[in-house]
Design an enzyme around this catalytic site. Structure first.
Site, PDB file in Angstrom:
ATOM      1  N   GLY A 170      47.239  42.959  56.036  1.00 52.56           N
ATOM      2  CA  GLY A 170      46.894  44.172  56.787  1.00 52.56           C
ATOM      3  C   GLY A 170      47.896  45.285  56.513  1.00 52.56           C
ATOM      4  O   GLY A 170      48.878  45.097  55.782  1.00 52.56           O
ATOM      5  N   ASP A 171      47.604  46.468  57.063  1.00 55.74           N
ATOM      6  CA  ASP A 171      48.499  47.629  56.958  1.00 55.74           C
ATOM      7  C   ASP A 171      48.752  48.068  55.515  1.00 55.74           C
ATOM      8  O   ASP A 171      49.835  48.561  55.195  1.00 55.74           O
ATOM      9  CB  ASP A 171      49.851  47.345  57.654  1.00 55.74           C
ATOM     10  N   GLU A 172      47.769  47.909  54.655  1.00 58.95           N
ATOM     11  CA  GLU A 172      47.952  48.254  53.242  1.00 58.95           C
ATOM     12  C   GLU A 172      47.771  49.747  52.989  1.00 58.95           C
ATOM     13  O   GLU A 172      48.054  50.222  51.884  1.00 58.95           O
ATOM     14  CB  GLU A 172      46.940  47.484  52.362  1.00 58.95           C
ATOM     15  N   LYS A 214      44.691  51.268  54.126  1.00 55.82           N
ATOM     16  CA  LYS A 214      43.238  51.382  53.912  1.00 55.82           C
ATOM     17  C   LYS A 214      42.696  52.693  54.467  1.00 55.82           C
ATOM     18  O   LYS A 214      41.811  53.305  53.884  1.00 55.82           O
ATOM     19  CB  LYS A 214      42.501  50.203  54.580  1.00 55.82           C
ATOM     20  N   LYS A 242      43.913  55.693  54.661  1.00 54.15           N
ATOM     21  CA  LYS A 242      44.047  56.841  53.759  1.00 54.15           C
ATOM     22  C   LYS A 242      43.029  56.764  52.616  1.00 54.15           C
ATOM     23  O   LYS A 242      42.414  57.768  52.249  1.00 54.15           O
ATOM     24  CB  LYS A 242      45.474  56.891  53.183  1.00 54.15           C
ATOM     25  N   GLY A 295      44.890  49.435  63.031  1.00 57.40           N
ATOM     26  CA  GLY A 295      45.549  50.734  63.226  1.00 57.40           C
ATOM     27  C   GLY A 295      45.537  51.447  61.889  1.00 57.40           C
ATOM     28  O   GLY A 295      46.354  51.158  61.027  1.00 57.40           O
ATOM     29  N   HIS A 296      44.570  52.324  61.693  1.00 60.62           N
ATOM     30  CA  HIS A 296      44.458  53.019  60.418  1.00 60.62           C
ATOM     31  C   HIS A 296      44.996  54.441  60.570  1.00 60.62           C
ATOM     32  O   HIS A 296      44.447  55.241  61.317  1.00 60.62           O
ATOM     33  CB  HIS A 296      43.001  53.026  59.946  1.00 60.62           C
ATOM     34  N   GLN A 356      42.373  44.756  59.028  1.00 60.05           N
ATOM     35  CA  GLN A 356      43.309  43.668  58.732  1.00 60.05           C
ATOM     36  C   GLN A 356      43.347  43.450  57.208  1.00 60.05           C
ATOM     37  O   GLN A 356      43.258  44.419  56.474  1.00 60.05           O
ATOM     38  CB  GLN A 356      42.949  42.372  59.479  1.00 60.05           C
ATOM     39  N   ARG A 398      55.247  47.324  66.716  1.00 55.50           N
ATOM     40  CA  ARG A 398      56.184  46.260  66.333  1.00 55.50           C
ATOM     41  C   ARG A 398      56.715  46.497  64.919  1.00 55.50           C
ATOM     42  O   ARG A 398      55.961  46.936  64.045  1.00 55.50           O
ATOM     43  CB  ARG A 398      55.475  44.891  66.353  1.00 55.50           C
ATOM     44  N   ARG A 433      57.451  45.800  61.215  1.00 53.07           N
ATOM     45  CA  ARG A 433      56.777  44.906  60.265  1.00 53.07           C
ATOM     46  C   ARG A 433      57.819  44.203  59.400  1.00 53.07           C
ATOM     47  O   ARG A 433      58.839  44.808  59.056  1.00 53.07           O
ATOM     48  CB  ARG A 433      55.832  45.702  59.363  1.00 53.07           C
ATOM     49  N   LYS A 466      51.940  53.395  48.684  1.00 48.00           N
ATOM     50  CA  LYS A 466      53.370  53.425  49.041  1.00 48.00           C
ATOM     51  C   LYS A 466      54.310  53.109  47.883  1.00 48.00           C
ATOM     52  O   LYS A 466      55.357  52.477  48.080  1.00 48.00           O
ATOM     53  CB  LYS A 466      53.615  52.479  50.227  1.00 48.00           C
TER      54      LYS A 466
END
Ligand code: IMP
Length: 440
Positions: A11-13, A15, A17, A39-40, A222, A301, A303, A329
């Site tokens: 997750g949090d890749e 997506k 954007k 959370g996008h 995710q 939280r 990461r 990133k």
């Protein structure tokens, strides 16, 4: 010509954007799994939007958004997200369609999740505490409440009985106080008058859209490693985040999925518990966390950060049938002298090149690294491939080689514009075959 955007990691890749970048070429963005645990984050100029339950396409005027039957919906969270967006100037209006088959998250789901996490002790999952797992448990247990059940609900009817039984089970499990099922029932029924305008049959609407030649983007939440079947079980979420979830989560056939784009950070992160083979525990991990602002968009939280894991990435290519990767990133790696790339795992006396199926085995895997030179000239904000430092190009080339699919897009910053589209790459070709929406 449809396209799916899938997370290849935990997750949090980034997506959100990428979905936002692709939406000018689609009419509909459809979420097929998960809930407001997602959370996008999308940055547009000086404005930042964080989407949890609504598809990221909502930020583009004229784009319609779908929440499929595979998603679990907390109406309170949904209304609050719609209000927040309204204050930021984004109107949802009639652009939203929620499946009448989607299951609801009710207040007792959050309470039961808290209890389950406490009971697990040091084997806890580290969930987002949104009630996601218990809502999917009720769905699989055939005692869930679906959005469409709120229509025509009558006291003494099926919905009232299901809620009565579920609240009784909650009271037994929690052993504290007696929650009155009538309050839960009345509160959830009261949400119907606001929800109703958006509720319908998603499968029928998507079929009509396909037949009239519209293009749909399927937005995963995710990531592959959090998928209930294919992720690092049991440290996973409770839904089908991989490409297979698109069909079941929206009620469409596999031939409609089209192009499958995987999203990967140039390194890796994970939030919550469970193994992360390339995790960095020292200063470098902190450095990546600060440079990448790696704090959960939903829970805040911190990461956990680590190096790019090609074993996990190859696995994501296989289980999702990925056509290409978008690497996000890249700029977070700026200034590092050397960048390790994990190409295999050492497990006891053997070297694994395939992702293991058991979480326990994954915890015992040690990464095998190949070390590539870093770069001193920053990539942050670079918008042309030719302007990247040679070492960054070499890193990306190797990353694509060990992952097994080409890179179609590189993101060098959080702004929409900080993006490199690879010429003649998968997205470039896909976009050139699509009309741009006049409102984008
Ligand atoms: P749940 O989805 O709240 O049940 O959490 C299960 C696991 O998935 C936990 O480790 C969470 O931290 C993780 N998780 C859930 N949603 C996301 C997400 O959108 N990004 C990253 N991790 C997530």
């Amino acid at each position: 010509m449809n396209i799916a955007v899938i997370g290849t990691q935990w997750g949090d890749e980034g997506k959100g954007k990428i979905v936002d970048l692709l939406t000018p070429n689609v009419s509909i963005v459809a979420r097929y799994q998960g809930g407001h645990n997602a959370g996008h984050t999308v940055r547009v100029g000086s404005d930042q939007f964080v989407l949890h339950l609504l598809p990221s396409g909502i930020l583009r005027r004229g784009v319609r958004c779908v929440i499929g039957n595979g998603v679990v919906v907390d109406p309170v969270a949904l209304f609050s997200e719609i209000e927040t967006l309204g204050k930021q100037g984004v109107e949802v209006g009639d652009r939203l369609l929620i499946s009448d088959r989607a299951h609801l998250i009710l207040p007792y789901h959050r309470e039961l999740e808290e209890l389950a996490e406490k009971r697990r002790g040091d084997r806890k999952i580290g969930t987002t505490a949104r009630g996601i797992g218990p809502a999917y448990e009720d769905k699989a247990g055939r005692r869930g409440v679906r959005v469409g059940d709120l229509a025509n609900a009558v006291e003494g009817g099926d919905l009232a009985s299901i809620i009565q039984e579920n609240v009784a089970a909650r009271n037994r499990a929690l052993k504290v106080g007696d929650k009155d099922w009538r309050t839960v029932y009345q509160d959830i029924c009261a949400t119907w008058h606001r929800l109703e305008r958006w509720v319908g049959d998603v499968s029928v609407s998507l079929m009509q859209a396909f037949e009239s030649g519209e293009t749909v983007l399927f937005e995963g939440a995710q990531g592959t490693m959090l998928d209930i079947d294919h992720g690092s079980y049991p440290f996973v979420s409770s839904s089908s985040a991989t490409a297979g979830g698109i069909c079941t989560g929206l009620g469409i056939g596999p031939r409609r999925v089209g192009t499958v784009l995987g999203i990967a950070k140039a390194y890796i992160t994970r939030v919550g518990e469970g193994p992360l083979p390339t995790e960095l525990h020292g200063e470098t991990g902190e450095q990546l966390r600060e440079a990448g602002q790696e704090y959960g968009a939903s829970t805040g939280r911190p990461r956990r950060c680590g190096w790019y894991d090609a074993v996990a990435a190859r696995y994501a290519v296989r289980v999702n049938g990925l056509d290409a990767l978008a690497v996000t990133k890249l700029d977070v790696l700026d200034g590092l002298e050397e960048i390790p790339l994990c190409t295999a795992y050492r497990y006891g006396d053997s070297v694994l090149t395939e992702f293991p199926s058991r979480g326990q085995s994954l915890s015992d895997c040690q990464p095998v690294y190949e070390r590539l030179p870093g770069w001193s000239r920053p990539t942050a904000g670079v918008r042309r491939y030719d302007d990247l430092p040679l070492e960054a190009k070499a890193y990306l080339d190797r990353l694509a080689e060990v992952t097994g699919v080409p890179i179609a897009l590189i993101s060098t910053g959080s702004d929409r514009a900080d993006t490199i589209l690879i010429r003649d790459g998968l997205i470039d070709k896909w976009q050139s075959g699509r009309p741009r929406s006049p409102e984008s």
